[in-house]
Design an enzyme around this catalytic site. Structure first.
Site, PDB file in Angstrom:
ATOM      1  N   HIS A  23       0.828  -1.207   0.000  1.00 10.56           N
ATOM      2  CA  HIS A  23       0.000   0.000   0.000  1.00 10.56           C
ATOM      3  C   HIS A  23       0.864   1.259   0.000  1.00 10.56           C
ATOM      4  CE1 HIS A  23      -4.026  -1.887   1.003  1.00 10.56           C
ATOM      5  NE2 HIS A  23      -3.180  -2.889   1.056  1.00 10.56           N
ATOM      6  N   ASP A 126      -5.889   5.376   2.982  1.00  7.99           N
ATOM      7  CA  ASP A 126      -6.170   3.979   2.702  1.00  7.99           C
ATOM      8  C   ASP A 126      -7.570   3.607   3.174  1.00  7.99           C
ATOM      9  OD1 ASP A 126      -5.911   0.864   3.227  1.00  7.99           O
ATOM     10  OD2 ASP A 126      -4.250   1.468   1.933  1.00  7.99           O
TER      11      ASP A 126
END
Length: 489
Positions: A23, A126
């Protein structure tokens, strides 16, 4: 609030990635992408994670890009239940995944303080930071969601609600209503599917957010991108910003990919000695673990294949000499010397995949690896292990046609020490069949399609390409929204 009335300077976007390589890398690359378009981009992370990102940020800033790094503390171990230093999922045992996810809620206070201090115009966070949706609303700024996955897996996961709960006797089912009917195995669904509390939070946060940015490009998964771009169907706006790895071509610009200059030179120098398309590259990302028995089967299979190979083994599996001796076949590296290279730790994956010598990629089907392979035009041998990787495999093999499976049917790595998921004979057979061509029609077709997708990826990020235009549109929309906020003050 935000920077609304504070300044008429460049748009300011704050990027807050999940502390996990899969990520952090794409979101930092994304921040750099927006910085190249004149957007002031600030990346927020914790002290230990910042050490992996600083080279990218410093190099970009030295080249005049408005990219900066801001560090906030990781919550105290006494509050999270994590061991000291476990600031990244790559350092957290699989069994403690949920503990790490719950620790993320402790970032609410320090991030709120940072928003008050920096007053950005936009927050990109995120998906697992669900609470940032409310935080952005409180500060009067739009929140953009980053999932870390592509349009196809997001589409499949969104439609899973129509099939849940699954009958206990169900082993697999076909998801209909897709442009490409997909066979899914119950044990191959992401672990998050069983966490109804988290699914509820994700849904509520998405409804409050301004939109979604996806690391993909239109021609890679057009039917699914079109779905996400249809706000009437999804209820939320979406923009393609990928493949973000194509925006960072220089080695020093790549976000925290972990390779040292010496490792890079050794790997690329070895590849330079190999004919075009002759090498199979095998790497399973930063979170995937194999038993010693499985590692041994891989080694024996690569040796028996007779093909040149570059195999990246997790540092933990190789740094202890005694542990390595248990799975490394005696005399293995001597026997394959010149034909095979074992790399302990990390390799410069983007450059490896872009090297002419690499013909195929054995991959766990993590989204970043999948994207990097597509960008390089390299076909894949799929070996999914967990999370959404089995869904990604369906995209690679059944939808795009740029990969072949390492095995037929369903199998899953259960991390049992003596467990062998794939035998040496199976590894040797698949690698031996595909690497170097051989004239088999299916293999040649897969390789040709991979090259076509690679060309499409490069066109997408060029001026007037689909991703370039999406990024332009997003920046203009966010800037217009900022000006609306200034007028309201």
């Amino acid at each position: 609030m935000g920077s609304n009335a504070a300044s008429a300077g460049p748009l300011h976007m704050l990027f807050f990635p999940l502390m996990s390589p899969g990520h952090m890398i794409p979101m930092v690359d994304m921040a750099r992408l927006f910085a190249t378009r004149g957007v002031r981009s600030t990346i927020v992370t914790t002290p230990l994670n910042a050490t992996n990102l600083r080279r990218t940020v410093d190099s970009s800033a030295a080249h005049g890009l408005p990219l900066s790094l801001h560090v906030i503390p990781f919550p105290d171990p006494a509050a999270t239940g994590l061991a000291p230093g476990q600031e990244n999922l790559s350092t957290v045992p699989t069994a403690h995944f949920n503990t790490f996810v719950m620790a993320l809620f402790h970032f609410q206070s320090p991030l709120a303080a940072l928003l008050r201090e920096l007053r950005p115009d936009v927050l990109v966070s995120d998906s697992l930071f669900t609470w940032t949706a409310d935080l952005a609303l409180e500060h009067g700024i739009p929140r953009l969601i980053f999932h870390g996955a592509g349009a196809f897996p997001l589409f499949v996961l969104t439609n899973l609600v129509n099939y849940l709960p699954l009958d206990p006797s169900t082993e697999s089912f076909t998801m209909n209503g897709l442009p490409h009917p997909i066979r899914l195995h119950k044990n191959g669904l992401p672990e998050l599917v069983d966490n109804f509390f988290m699914l509820k939070l994700l849904g509520e946060a998405e409804a409050k957010s301004y939109g979604v940015v996806v690391n993909t490009f239109h021609d890679m998964e057009p039917s699914y991108v079109n779905y996400y771009k249809n706000k009437n169907q999804t209820g939320i706006k979406a923009w393609c910003v990928g493949p973000v790895s194509l925006f960072c071509r220089a080695a020093e610009e790549r976000a925290g990919r972990g390779e040292s200059p010496a490792d890079r030179e050794r790997v690329l120098g070895w590849l330079n000695s190999k004919p075009a398309g002759s090498v199979v590259y095998m790497c399973f990302g930063s979170l995937c673990h194999f038993s010693g028995a499985q590692l041994r089967e891989i080694a024996l299979g690569l040796e028996a294949s007779g093909k040149a190979f570059l195999w990246v083994v997790r540092r933990e599996a190789a740094e202890d000499a005694a542990a390595e001796a248990e799975w490394m076949p005696e005399g293995f590296e001597k026997r394959v010397e010149g034909r095979g290279l074992v790399v302990r730790g990390w390799a410069p994956q983007v450059e490896v995949l872009g090297h002419a010598a690499v013909g195929w990629f054995v991959t766990h089907c993590g989204w970043n690896s999948l994207q990097e392979s597509v960008c390089a035009g390299v076909p894949m041998i799929t070996w999914p292990l967990f999370h959404e990787q089995f869904i990604n495999e369906a995209l690679v093999v059944d939808v795009m046609g740029v990969g072949v499976r390492m095995w037929e049917g369903f199998r899953r790595n259960r991390l049992e020490e003596a467990k062998v998921l794939v035998t040496a004979e199976e590894v040797a057979a698949v690698v031996g069949r595909v690497v170097g061509g051989g004239g088999e029609e299916e293999v040649e077709t897969v390789a040709r399609k991979a090259k076509e997708y690679g060309e499409a990826a490069r066109k997408a990020v060029e001026e007037e390409g689909s991703t370039y235009e999406d990024v332009t549109s997003l920046i203009k929309e966010l800037d217009a929204k900022r000006k609306e906020g200034q007028e309201d003050v």
